[in-house]
Design a protein around this motif. Structure first.
Motif, PDB file in Angstrom:
ATOM      1  N   PRO A  34      76.077  71.889   7.670  1.00 48.37           N
ATOM      2  CA  PRO A  34      75.506  71.228   8.840  1.00 48.37           C
ATOM      3  C   PRO A  34      74.958  69.824   8.548  1.00 48.37           C
ATOM      4  CG  PRO A  34      74.177  73.128   8.163  1.00 48.37           C
ATOM      5  CD  PRO A  34      75.437  73.179   7.386  1.00 48.37           C
ATOM      6  N   TYR A  79      70.591  73.610  13.614  1.00 42.75           N
ATOM      7  CA  TYR A  79      70.676  72.630  12.530  1.00 42.75           C
ATOM      8  C   TYR A  79      71.052  71.251  13.052  1.00 42.75           C
ATOM      9  CZ  TYR A  79      70.703  76.639   9.390  1.00 42.75           C
ATOM     10  OH  TYR A  79      70.378  77.778   8.721  1.00 42.75           O
ATOM     11  N   LYS A  80      71.509  71.224  14.306  1.00 39.86           N
ATOM     12  CA  LYS A  80      71.997  69.950  14.828  1.00 39.86           C
ATOM     13  C   LYS A  80      70.990  69.362  15.807  1.00 39.86           C
ATOM     14  CE  LYS A  80      74.958  66.789  15.783  1.00 39.86           C
ATOM     15  NZ  LYS A  80      74.832  65.548  15.794  1.00 39.86           N
ATOM     16  N   TYR A  81      70.383  70.214  16.603  1.00 36.51           N
ATOM     17  CA  TYR A  81      69.391  69.735  17.569  1.00 36.51           C
ATOM     18  C   TYR A  81      68.027  70.173  17.050  1.00 36.51           C
ATOM     19  CZ  TYR A  81      73.723  69.581  20.191  1.00 36.51           C
ATOM     20  OH  TYR A  81      75.013  69.351  20.569  1.00 36.51           O
ATOM     21  N   SER A 250      82.056  68.941  29.282  1.00 39.35           N
ATOM     22  CA  SER A 250      82.078  67.596  28.710  1.00 39.35           C
ATOM     23  C   SER A 250      82.650  66.585  29.703  1.00 39.35           C
ATOM     24  CB  SER A 250      82.795  67.548  27.363  1.00 39.35           C
ATOM     25  OG  SER A 250      83.916  68.354  27.368  1.00 39.35           O
ATOM     26  N   ARG A 259      79.689  73.917  25.595  1.00 34.79           N
ATOM     27  CA  ARG A 259      79.993  72.964  24.529  1.00 34.79           C
ATOM     28  C   ARG A 259      79.499  73.457  23.172  1.00 34.79           C
ATOM     29  NH1 ARG A 259      77.603  67.766  26.149  1.00 34.79           N
ATOM     30  NH2 ARG A 259      77.688  68.514  28.262  1.00 34.79           N
ATOM     31  N   TYR A 260      78.525  74.353  23.187  1.00 29.38           N
ATOM     32  CA  TYR A 260      77.970  74.792  21.907  1.00 29.38           C
ATOM     33  C   TYR A 260      78.984  75.576  21.080  1.00 29.38           C
ATOM     34  CZ  TYR A 260      73.458  73.417  23.810  1.00 29.38           C
ATOM     35  OH  TYR A 260      72.426  72.714  24.346  1.00 29.38           O
ATOM     36  N   GLN A 263      81.438  72.457  19.768  1.00 35.04           N
ATOM     37  CA  GLN A 263      80.700  71.465  18.992  1.00 35.04           C
ATOM     38  C   GLN A 263      79.868  72.108  17.907  1.00 35.04           C
ATOM     39  OE1 GLN A 263      78.610  69.085  21.750  1.00 35.04           O
ATOM     40  NE2 GLN A 263      80.458  68.014  22.365  1.00 35.04           N
ATOM     41  N   LEU A 266      82.165  72.676  15.069  1.00 36.75           N
ATOM     42  CA  LEU A 266      82.540  71.428  14.391  1.00 36.75           C
ATOM     43  C   LEU A 266      81.361  70.843  13.629  1.00 36.75           C
ATOM     44  CD1 LEU A 266      84.836  69.680  17.007  1.00 36.75           C
ATOM     45  CD2 LEU A 266      85.490  70.777  14.876  1.00 36.75           C
ATOM     46  N   ASN A 267      80.145  71.010  14.178  1.00 41.22           N
ATOM     47  CA  ASN A 267      78.960  70.491  13.495  1.00 41.22           C
ATOM     48  C   ASN A 267      78.482  71.416  12.387  1.00 41.22           C
ATOM     49  OD1 ASN A 267      78.722  68.266  15.155  1.00 41.22           O
ATOM     50  ND2 ASN A 267      77.518  69.377  16.677  1.00 41.22           N
ATOM     51  N   ARG A 268      79.121  72.568  12.235  1.00 41.47           N
ATOM     52  CA  ARG A 268      78.682  73.597  11.295  1.00 41.47           C
ATOM     53  C   ARG A 268      77.232  73.980  11.588  1.00 41.47           C
ATOM     54  NH1 ARG A 268      83.380  72.566  10.661  1.00 41.47           N
ATOM     55  NH2 ARG A 268      84.470  72.101   8.705  1.00 41.47           N
TER      56      ARG A 268
ATOM     57  N   PRO B  53      71.021  63.200  20.917  1.00 38.67           N
ATOM     58  CA  PRO B  53      70.198  62.975  19.726  1.00 38.67           C
ATOM     59  C   PRO B  53      69.959  64.263  18.946  1.00 38.67           C
ATOM     60  CG  PRO B  53      68.880  62.828  21.723  1.00 38.67           C
ATOM     61  CD  PRO B  53      70.306  62.910  22.158  1.00 38.67           C
ATOM     62  N   THR B  54      69.965  64.156  17.616  1.00 38.48           N
ATOM     63  CA  THR B  54      69.629  65.299  16.781  1.00 38.48           C
ATOM     64  C   THR B  54      68.168  65.653  16.991  1.00 38.48           C
ATOM     65  OG1 THR B  54      71.210  64.544  15.160  1.00 38.48           O
ATOM     66  CG2 THR B  54      69.566  66.093  14.390  1.00 38.48           C
ATOM     67  N   GLU B 256      80.437  62.541  25.578  1.00 35.80           N
ATOM     68  CA  GLU B 256      81.508  62.433  24.590  1.00 35.80           C
ATOM     69  C   GLU B 256      82.797  61.986  25.249  1.00 35.80           C
ATOM     70  OE1 GLU B 256      80.192  65.682  25.079  1.00 35.80           O
ATOM     71  OE2 GLU B 256      78.499  65.385  23.731  1.00 35.80           O
ATOM     72  N   GLU B 257      82.951  62.285  26.536  1.00 31.27           N
ATOM     73  CA  GLU B 257      84.204  61.996  27.225  1.00 31.27           C
ATOM     74  C   GLU B 257      84.241  60.535  27.629  1.00 31.27           C
ATOM     75  OE1 GLU B 257      87.052  63.416  28.506  1.00 31.27           O
ATOM     76  OE2 GLU B 257      86.779  65.067  27.104  1.00 31.27           O
ATOM     77  N   LYS B 426      84.062  67.243   9.149  1.00 30.96           N
ATOM     78  CA  LYS B 426      83.278  67.807   8.041  1.00 30.96           C
ATOM     79  C   LYS B 426      84.192  68.169   6.876  1.00 30.96           C
ATOM     80  CE  LYS B 426      79.135  68.544  10.131  1.00 30.96           C
ATOM     81  NZ  LYS B 426      77.792  68.329   9.653  1.00 30.96           N
TER      82      LYS B 426
END
Lengths: 305, 543
Positions: A34, A79-81, A250, A259-260, A263, A266-268, B53-54, B256-257, B426
């Protein structure tokens, strides 16, 4: 009936456990973690991050830790947000996906059944052919073509509706339509096929022979039996639609949870993906149970003891 | 876009046959509501921000889209003007010791958005916090020039009072460095050096970033945050320069689009979009010429090439491959968005790097270069009977693919058979870090405006970040010497020499200098193009 439900719920537990284990270890098998990106983190910082998120522990220990937390109702931090826990993210996105999905399912089912019955009732007429052709198109044209087209025409050229975002009811129209169109197609075709079969069966002939009006024959006697295939289609398809569509979300910028799935993977974002997988599995199990129970209501041949 | 519209035109009209009644009813319902909703507050800037945002915590972020939000809320000791010049921020003045290691800042008499004064103690608190191992901040290493910062961050030093940051009095802050670092003031602009409100972070802990809790010292403050929907900031009335802040609010929408965002922009639902799809450039140049803003960006799109193993460890092969790359075709025919062909790793536009290395072969006509490349390949032992087979790795993206395919064709001309391998981002970067590639796609966007931020990528000591495993003692020594040189002109000259070594070795294959791509409505004033694509809302207004 009660025992049947309890048995089904108990048998869902091993299914869920296997799902969690598969998802957990498959996620970990993918290369990269991540916090990896094109910037290789200095060793000290990588060690700090791994320690904070327990990523430095052996995999089996992380798995047990995760299971323990899930049993306590804690799905962990995303881990992403970083500002939200997985539970918070799902709590904020699920109502959106849920209302969008339920609206689409209702619109799709009601409209689909209506047109399907219409087509079956006027089988092999021009009406039947045009309904079937339109529903085939609805199924064949994918969402990622239909939705941008609708935003272009209704949003940009005609300025009737907002193109994206999640403000008020006017923002709901296009995404609901985009989600419902393929459903209308499927449901119309399924209803038509099974209605034609049902309308030819003996009990309908009996009903007609009793001199009942055509409306009563079709709606009261035919419809109930004709709905069986539709109901079994609706179970999994509803699960899919209420857990959100990554394409629709999206394209329209909708803050749902669809989307989770993509995404997150992909974001691990291990915890987030596991959270939505568990949710999805639970919803599918629940809906399949409801479908089976509905069978009992609709089909006199099915009884649960 | 128009092609797709025409192709799909039929389904739409046919579709109305089945769902027509519902659709028209709902459309009519929606129509009235849109009119009511689209009336925007006059001073609200609506920004399409290409990513969620993260976090809003400056200590947890790593991306430009996050910097856009936090940088509107917080202000470091030094901050950016509209044209990116470093200007006094939370500090109104400073002095630097003779040897360049001690910086003394006089803080401005300003408060947080809740009225509590911003003190030197807030800076001490936040620098200690970002460097603490428990915080696990990804970008903490940018602060390693500060005395003992690295030791504290790696857990070797537990005594935080040893960190070279101290409050002399509430309005005076002293920062001591390990050694003179010529670009240090520039780094203080960065979000890693933002002050945090100690009183709020200590009170709320992890939840200090929630709306209602968070206070800030910049031009704007947090009002709403709905994940994956929007972040809304409103003007901070306590900001020291509030009188000159024109906007009432800024709303950031993550998207994203890119194509859908373009439609929202065209429908004027968005005032500022921070990116667009390069594939749309012909359309944009024709339809939105005044709204489309393209500017050189501080980033290099390049292909790392394996210097350590395989066929590309042979300099003749690397040289031949570089010769056979027609960079102008890639920028002008494939990308078409104003990218600048790159023959060096450090992009133009860095004030502390005025010179640049010499790449004489770049001026040789392409046809002649191809002949030389073929000769080199023959020398290296390849030919028609024995072609070089190369694997080219890239991460999933339409643009990366177009470039990879173009290069595949160009390299075919010198007898190289290229196989394209595509994976998600990744996985791709894991391959690069593990040196598990022959030639691959990468990009580097600078964290701070300095050539060192590009050239360190090729130092032996950079380890896994040095994807190619380029290793040349002359280069390494020069980079170490540069880091110890305080005279900026001398330092630049040393780094130019280092880059020359790297380029003469064909240690990497630069392709183009990035551009920033913004869509700005004509009524938005104050968005000045700059190499870091930073546009603080403080300087923006709506006509």
């Amino acid at each position: 009936m009660g025992r049947f439900i309890i048995r089904r719920i108990l048998s869902a537990i091993p299914t869920l456990l296997i799902t969690i284990a598969l998802a957990f270890f498959m996620m970990r098998a993918a290369p990269g973690g991540p916090f990896d990106s094109d910037r290789k983190l200095p060793a000290a910082i990588e060690a700090n991050i791994n320690a904070v998120y327990h990523l430095d522990e052996p995999l089996w220990m992380q798995f047990l830790r995760y299971l323990g937390n899930v049993l306590r109702g804690d799905f962990g931090p995303s881990y992403k947000y970083l500002d939200f826990s997985v539970t918070q993210l799902i709590a904020s996105g699920l109502p959106v996906s849920l209302s969008l999905g339920i609206a689409a399912v209702i619109l799709g089912t009601v409209t689909g059944i209506f047109f399907g019955l219409l087509a079956a009732w006027r089988q092999n007429t021009a009406l039947d052919h045009s309904v079937m052709a339109a529903s085939m198109l609805g199924i064949a044209v994918p969402n990622f073509v239909m939705a941008p087209l609708m935003t272009l025409v209704l949003g940009l050229y005609l300025s009737l509706l907002p193109i994206g975002g999640w403000g008020g009811p006017s923002y709901w129209v296009l995404p609901i339509l985009a989600l419902a169109l393929p459903k209308i197609g499927y449901v119309a075709r399924l209803t038509r096929a099974s209605a034609i079969e049902v309308l030819r069966s003996n009990f309908i002939r009996t009903a007609r022979a009793k001199g009942l009006s055509e409306r009563v024959v079709v709606v009261r006697h035919g419809l109930k039996a004709a709905l069986l295939p539709v109901v079994s289609y609706l179970g999994p398809s509803t699960a899919g639609v209420i857990t959100g569509s990554v394409v629709i979300e999206s394209i329209f910028g909708i803050p749902g949870i669809g989307r989770y799935f993509v995404q997150g993977a992909l974001n691990r974002d291990y915890t987030l993906v596991l959270g939505v997988v568990i949710l999805y599995a639970a919803i599918i199990i629940a809906l399949n149970l409801i479908v089976d129970l509905l069978y009992g209501v609709l089909d006199p041949k099915v009884r649960y003891e | 876009m128009s092609g797709r519209t025409m192709l799909a035109n039929k389904p739409v009209s046919a579709k109305h046959a089945s769902g027509g009644k519902f659709a028209s009813g709902l459309v009519a319902l929606g129509f009235g509501l849109t009119l009511a909703l689209s009336a925007q507050a006059a001073g609200t800037l609506r920004v399409a921000n290409f990513g969620e945002p993260t976090t809003l915590d400056p200590h947890g972020i790593a991306g430009v889209w996050e910097n856009r939000i936090t940088g509107d809320m917080f202000m470091g000791l030094v901050t950016e003007a509209a044209d990116l010049k470093a200007i006094p921020g939370a500090a109104e003045s400073w002095t630097i010791s003779e040897d360049g290691t001690v910086y003394t800042f006089k803080l401005r008499d300003a408060t947080w958005s809740d009225g509590v004064p911003v003190t030197a103690d807030d800076f001490v608190f936040s620098l200690r916090r970002i460097l603490s191992p428990e915080q696990a901040a990804r970008y903490a290493s940018l602060l390693y020039p500060i005395k003992n910062a690295e030791a504290i961050n790696s857990g070797k030093e537990k005594d935080y009072s040893k960190l070279g940051v101290r409050a002399i009095d509430p309005k005076t802050l002293e920062i001591t460095l390990e050694q003179s670092t010529p670009y240090f003031l520039g780094q203080l602009v960065h979000y890693t050096a933002f002050p945090l409100p100690k009183h709020v972070v200590e009170k709320f802990g992890k939840d200090w970033i929630k709306p209602g809790n968070m206070v800030s010292n910049g031009a704007f403050m947090l009002s709403e945050y709905v994940p994956n929907d929007h972040v809304k900031l409103v003007k901070n009335p306590k900001f020291y320069d509030a009188a000159n802040v024109k906007l009432d609010a800024v709303v950031f929408y993550p998207t994203e689009e890119r194509n859908e965002m373009l439609k929202r922009f065209r429908a004027k639902e968005i005032d500022l979009a921070t990116d667009f799809d390069s594939g749309q450039i012909d359309f944009l140049k024709k339809e939105l010429p005044n709204e489309t803003k393209i500017a050189p960006y501080l980033g290099t799109y390049y292909y790392p090439i394996n210097d350590a193993k395989g066929p590309t460890a042979d300099i003749r092969v690397r040289k031949a491959l570089s010769y056979a790359m027609d960079r102008e075709t890639i920028t002008d025919k494939v990308m078409k968005t104003g990218e600048i062909p790159a023959y060096t790793m450090v992009p133009p536009g860095i004030p502390t790097y005025p010179g640049k290395p010499d790449v004489p072969w770049a001026k040789i006509p392409y046809a002649q270069r191809l002949d030389e490349a073929k000769k080199l390949m023959t020398e290296a032992g390849y030919g028609p009977g024995k072609p070089l087979k190369l694997e080219l790795k890239y991460n999933t993206s339409e643009a990366h693919k177009r470039i990879a395919v173009a290069l595949q064709q160009m390299w075919k001309a010198i007898g190289v058979e290229v196989e394209l391998v595509n994976s998600d981002v990744k996985t791709h970067y894991k391959f690069l870090e593990e040196n598990d590639f022959q030639v691959a796609r990468a990009g580097w966007i600078a964290d701070y405006n300095d050539a060192q931020n590009f050239l360190f990528l090729f130092e032996t000591r950079s380890g896994k970040q040095n994807y190619s495993r380029y290793s040349n003692k002359t280069y390494d020594d020069a980079m170490i010497e540069a880091s110890k040189t305080t005279d900026l002109a001398k330092r630049a000259a040393i780094m130019v020499k280092a880059e020359q070594v790297l380029l003469d070795d064909f240690g990497t294959l630069p392709i183009y200098t990035y551009v920033s791509k913004n869509l700005v409505q004509t009524n938005v004033v104050g968005v000045e193009p700059n190499v870091q694509d930073i546009h603080r809302s403080r300087w923006i207004s709506l006509k």
